[in-house]
Motif scaffolding. Structure first.
Motif, PDB file in Angstrom:
ATOM      1  N   PHE A   1       0.710   0.606   7.146  1.00  0.00           N
ATOM      2  CA  PHE A   1       1.573   0.829   5.980  1.00  0.00           C
ATOM      3  C   PHE A   1       1.508   2.272   5.485  1.00  0.00           C
TER       4      PHE A   1
ATOM      5  N   ALA B   1       4.030  -6.065   0.482  1.00  0.00           N
ATOM      6  CA  ALA B   1       3.095  -5.333   1.345  1.00  0.00           C
ATOM      7  C   ALA B   1       1.710  -5.968   1.270  1.00  0.00           C
TER       8      ALA B   1
ATOM      9  N   ILE C   1       6.324   1.180   0.483  1.00  0.00           N
ATOM     10  CA  ILE C   1       5.184   1.161  -0.440  1.00  0.00           C
ATOM     11  C   ILE C   1       5.203   2.450  -1.241  1.00  0.00           C
TER      12      ILE C   1
ATOM     13  N   TYR D   1      -0.226   0.166  -3.041  1.00  0.00           N
ATOM     14  CA  TYR D   1       1.111  -0.116  -2.483  1.00  0.00           C
ATOM     15  C   TYR D   1       2.173  -0.230  -3.562  1.00  0.00           C
TER      16      TYR D   1
END
Lengths: 777, 192
Positions: free
Chosen positions: A320, A271, A393, A266
């Protein structure tokens, strides 16, 4: 509107987390095998459970003191015992000191005419008295004569000697400097009985602490001695501590490992923190659910929590990595249905475990269902709202593209994969009759070193290692004692025939009222006895007038009140009777433990045959019963897992309405499961229930991969981002479970060894077989 | 016969005392000699005089000893009986029955057995735990007297007198506090 929705979601989530935490702080944690033994219908199994929970053996703590010299060890032993005897937590503290010897002797001596089985009318006739007195005179000439000399005027028929013979079967440890020592003389020994049951781990821990404190006090700070403790309760406490310590350590390491991994991917601390939210929520929900549903949480369930970190973190990785910047709505639309189906598949697999009669297994089922639903729901409904506006990210597309290349080449490996599958199938088929370990000891979290110490101290102290028990059930105390006397007669014959070394019976210490009455009625009147005695001593080197104490004692025995349970108070036999005579609801039960001759095993069939025909009498082999119980639950678990598989298939069929597609999704998972099974078998591991759970987890986690790889001919090739997300999810799962494989606790190790290679294989096979299916289409 | 033996045994003693210092003969020397015997086999005749009985009871049989603490007394008359002492364990077999006793549970019996075992093993320390020792006579014809040194034992035993020649124990006399007594005559069985 959106703002309100997010606030509502976050508020509800926080309340939920607080609620779960509140439940967990009040939860009880256990680690003994009893949590793995359910209520069961047969009397033998019921008895097994009671013995494990509350039996004499379960409340025993064996203590050894090593180091320094014998006098120092004996001094510590005596001081410890003195202190512990004042503590009401302990029913008895035995180290060879004659604490109750006086009371014991008085009980036997004062009630000898009610207790001795040799008391019959014939024995008090002229001939009977003559023979008995003649025997006693012979005994006077023997080395033991010194012991009986003072008793002879009171007890010329030798009833006391009879009683001693009956109850001197067991051999207590040797004494040195006034305290028990081990065979090799290297340890002082104490046998301690706790008031609390062996299953009450908290109370056992308290007892251990108090023993430790008494030792510290006696040994002083500059002690060169060491304290050793063993026993079922000690095992529970130790395994609970080991599991706790290991789970804590492994959790920290695995969180650290996964965090490092994710940070590399990331490149965003935010995150990372947010990514752990679903995991933590899931773990808390799982423990809280088990605590609410079962009352206690087993250590294995906690160990499972560590493992689940590896799986639940996947959901946030998917969110993510798969979603384009700030386009979570799109992710929800495109990917959430697949993940939801993955979660449903896992639930379908685990739900079957809820039906297990085996509480340990049902706990794992409930834990994983609650944990997975929570982790997925938090990812879907809470996490998007928590993401800050500038959330992003590191772009992983580059890795995804490299993986894409690999993925396109994966089908080339399909022949290799097919070959491996055939090999695995051959291994499984060849070993099919000993793949499973059906001994309950395979679940025990106790270390080999602890077992060795236990065996050593047990052999040294002659502590009961209760394997065979004759169990008698009746509705009254009198009936159960009468039956015990009958059984004792049968067992005595077996002792004489060399089938047994000895046995114990509550009727030894407390004969039935009927027997006591009969014995009392066998004693002649004072005048009659006087006359018989005068004739009996004719030809013997003793004068009748020297035996006048005998006449007085018999006269008083004739009107003596019969023995009650309460008469045993203050003697060492009180504890024995407490353990051997059990009042349970409306039932009275007598337990007669059998002791084998040294270095031999009891032939259960012979004893059963001898006891045949006696009503309400059974011989229970505790070891066999517990193994049988475990084995039946293992088979149940296998059936339930198959049931889970059917549920998964049914779910996928309902969703996709295409058997071919369902087959394509499940094939790589099945191959992974078979390969892992073959691998474990090849490495010499017999599979336990925990391995089975591991295999279920492989299917649960692997189904996510398989579903991502699955697509129709009209959908575009798998996105590089999706591939990258699966790769990272796989890495974290392997990190989480892989660590378990290094645990000293066999049950955790079993799960780690199964899941870590299983999920890698599931991912690889999914890649290999999915592409093949695509090409065929 | 016995007298002849004794006379014979005096001869080396006479030689001995004339050649070396008589002063070196003491309890330590006796214990040292006794300790050299690692095992032994003998017959015994024991006569007990008890106030309770009109006449003494006599028993006879065999004694077996193995250093340091194994002692077996096999009574053959009047009834077959086997007594086996090993460390702290005492087993008595009479007919079908076997009694297991812990010597430590019966201090009087333990002290009594240890007087014999301790002498056979030449273990002065063990003997002095319970008894005060005194020695009379010479190497060829000695008398070791044991007087209990604690009140508990004094209530049971007033004196034990062990007589021997060289490294052999020949007889054990026990006088009990209540007036009862026993005399055990021991004769070594020649080992091939």
């Amino acid at each position: 509107m959106k703002f309100t929705a997010s606030r509502t979601a976050i508020t509800l989530w926080l309340i939920f987390i607080l609620g779960c935490s509140a439940i967990i702080t009040r939860s009880h944690f256990t680690a003994d095998l009893s949590a793995f033994l359910p209520r069961s219908p047969t009397p033998a199994q019921q008895l097994l459970l009671e013995q494990i929970h509350d039996g004499l053996a379960s409340r025993l703590i064996l203590v050894g003191i090593k180091g320094a010299d014998a006098p120092a060890r004996a001094r510590i032993s005596k001081q410890m015992a003195q202190q512990l005897r004042q503590n009401s937590q302990f029913v008895s503290v035995n180290n060879g000191e004659p604490v109750t010897a006086e009371q014991d002797r008085a009980y036997w001596f004062n009630h000898r005419y009610l207790l001795s089985a040799t008391v019959t009318p014939e024995r008090f006739g002229v001939a009977g008295l003559h023979n008995a007195i003649s025997d006693s005179i012979d005994l006077l000439a023997s080395p033991a004569g010194l012991l009986v000399k003072s008793m002879l005027p009171h007890d010329p028929t030798g009833e006391m000697v009879e009683l001693l013979t009956q109850f001197s079967n067991s051999r207590p440890p040797a004494l040195r400097d006034g305290a028990w020592i081990s065979h090799d003389g290297s340890r002082a020994l104490l046998l301690i009985q706790t008031r609390a049951s062996g299953a009450d781990t908290d109370a056992q821990q308290l007892a251990m602490t108090q023993i430790e404190q008494a030792y510290q006090l006696a040994a002083g700070t500059k002690a060169t001695t060491q304290l050793e403790m063993t026993g079922p309760g000690v095992f529970s406490v130790k395994s609970r501590n080991t599991i706790k310590a290991q789970v804590t350590l492994l959790s920290i390491i695995s969180v650290g490992l996964i965090a490092t991994l994710l940070l590399l991917v990331y490149r965003s601390p935010t995150a990372l923190i947010l990514g752990f939210m679903p995991v933590i929520s899931g773990a808390l929900a799982g423990i809280a659910a088990v605590s609410l549903g079962f009352g206690t949480v087993h250590g294995i369930t906690l160990g499972f929590g560590t493992a689940l970190i590896g799986e639940a973190v996947d959901y946030s990785i998917y969110l993510f990595v798969q979603s384009e910047q700030r386009q979570h709505e799109l992710w929800i639309k495109r990917y959430w249905p697949t993940i939801r189906l993955g979660v449903l598949t896992s639930i379908a697999g685990f739900a079957s475990l809820l039906f297990s009669g085996f509480p340990g297994l049902a706990q794992l089922g409930l834990y994983s269902i609650a944990g997975l639903i929570t982790a997925a729901a938090v990812t879907r409904y809470v996490l998007p709202h928590l993401l800050p506006d500038n959330f992003h990210i590191h772009d992983v597309t580059a890795i995804g593209i490299k993986l894409s290349c690999l993925e396109q080449n994966a089908p080339k490996l399909r022949w290799l994969a097919a070959g491996m599958l055939l090999l695995a199938l051959a291994i499984v088929a060849k070993n099919h009759d000993h793949i499973w370990d059906d001994k309950i000891s395979s679940l025990s979290p106790v270390s080999q070193a602890d077992i060795a110490l236990d065996t050593q101290l047990r052999a040294d102290s002659g502590a009961p290692d209760v394997r065979y028990l004759v169990v008698i059930s009746e509705t009254t105390q009198e009936a159960v004692l009468r039956s015990s006397e009958q059984v004792a007669n049968v067992l005595q014959t077996q002792v004489e025939r060399g089938e047994l070394a000895s046995f114990d019976s509550p009727s030894h210490y407390l004969p039935s009222t009927a027997s006591q009455r009969t014995r009392q009625a066998s004693l002649p009147t004072a005048e009659q006895l006087q006359e018989n005695l005068t004739n009996a001593v004719l030809g013997l080197p003793i004068q009748a007038n020297r035996l006048s104490p005998f006449l007085t004692d018999v006269a008083s025995a004739r009107t003596q009140p019969l023995l009650q349970l309460s008469d045993l108070r203050g003697t060492s036999m009180a504890m024995a009777v407490d353990a051997l005579l059990i009042h349970h609801g409306s039932d009275w039960r007598a337990l007669l433990p059998l002791t084998a001759l040294p270095n031999t095993e009891i032939n259960a069939a012979h004893i059963r045959a001898a006891l045949h025909g006696l009503p309400n009498v059974i011989l229970v082999d505790m070891t066999q019963e517990s193994n049988q119980l475990y084995s039946s639950y293992l088979h149940e678990a296998i059936l339930l897992s198959l049931g889970g598989l059917v549920a998964v298939i049914a779910l996928l069929l309902i969703v996709f309405r295409s058997p071919a597609r369902v087959l394509r999704i499940l094939a790589p998972l099945a191959v992974a499961v078979i390969t892992v099974t073959a691998g474990l078998t090849l490495l010499g591991h017999a599979l336990t229930i925990l391995h089975l759970i591991g295999l279920l987890l492989v299917v649960a986690i692997g189904s996510n991969y398989a579903l991502f790889f699955d697509r129709n001919t009209n959908t575009p090739a798998i996105a590089p981002r999706t591939l990258a997300s699966m790769f990272f999810a796989n890495l974290t799962t392997v990190a989480g479970f892989g660590l378990l494989a290094f645990s000293d606790v066999s049950i955790l190790q079993a799960m780690g060894m199964t899941v870590a290679p299983g999920v890698i294989l599931a991912l690889i096979y999914s890649a290999i077989f999915a592409r093949t299916a695509h090409a065929e289409n | 016969m016995m007298l002849f033996n004794r006379l014979l045994s005096i001869i080396p003693l006479l030689l001995c005392s004339s050649l070396s210092q008589a002063a070196s003969w003491d309890i330590d020397q006796l214990m040292h000699n006794l300790a050299l015997t690692r095992s032994g086999h003998a017959t015994f005749v024991e006569k007990k005089t008890l106030a309770l009985l009109d006449q003494p009871v006599t028993s006879s049989g065999e004694l077996l000893y193995a250093a340091p603490d194994h002692l077996e007394k096999r009574t053959i008359k009047p009834k077959v009986e086997n007594m086996l002492v090993d460390g702290d364990n005492l087993d008595i077999e009479r007919g079908k029955k076997t009694y297991h006793l812990q010597l430590s549970d019966y201090p009087e019996l333990a002290a009594f057995i240890d007087s014999i075992r301790g002498t056979l093993a030449g273990d002065r320390k063990a003997l002095e735990r319970t008894y005060q020792l005194s020695l009379e006579g010479n190497a060829a014809n000695w008398t070791l007297q044991l007087i209990p040194n604690n009140a508990r034992m004094q209530q049971v035993i007033s004196r034990i007198r062990i007589m021997g020649a060289g490294d052999e124990v020949r007889s054990i006399d026990i006088a009990q506090t209540d007036g009862d007594s026993s005399h055990m005559q021991i004769e070594k069985v020649a080992t091939p």
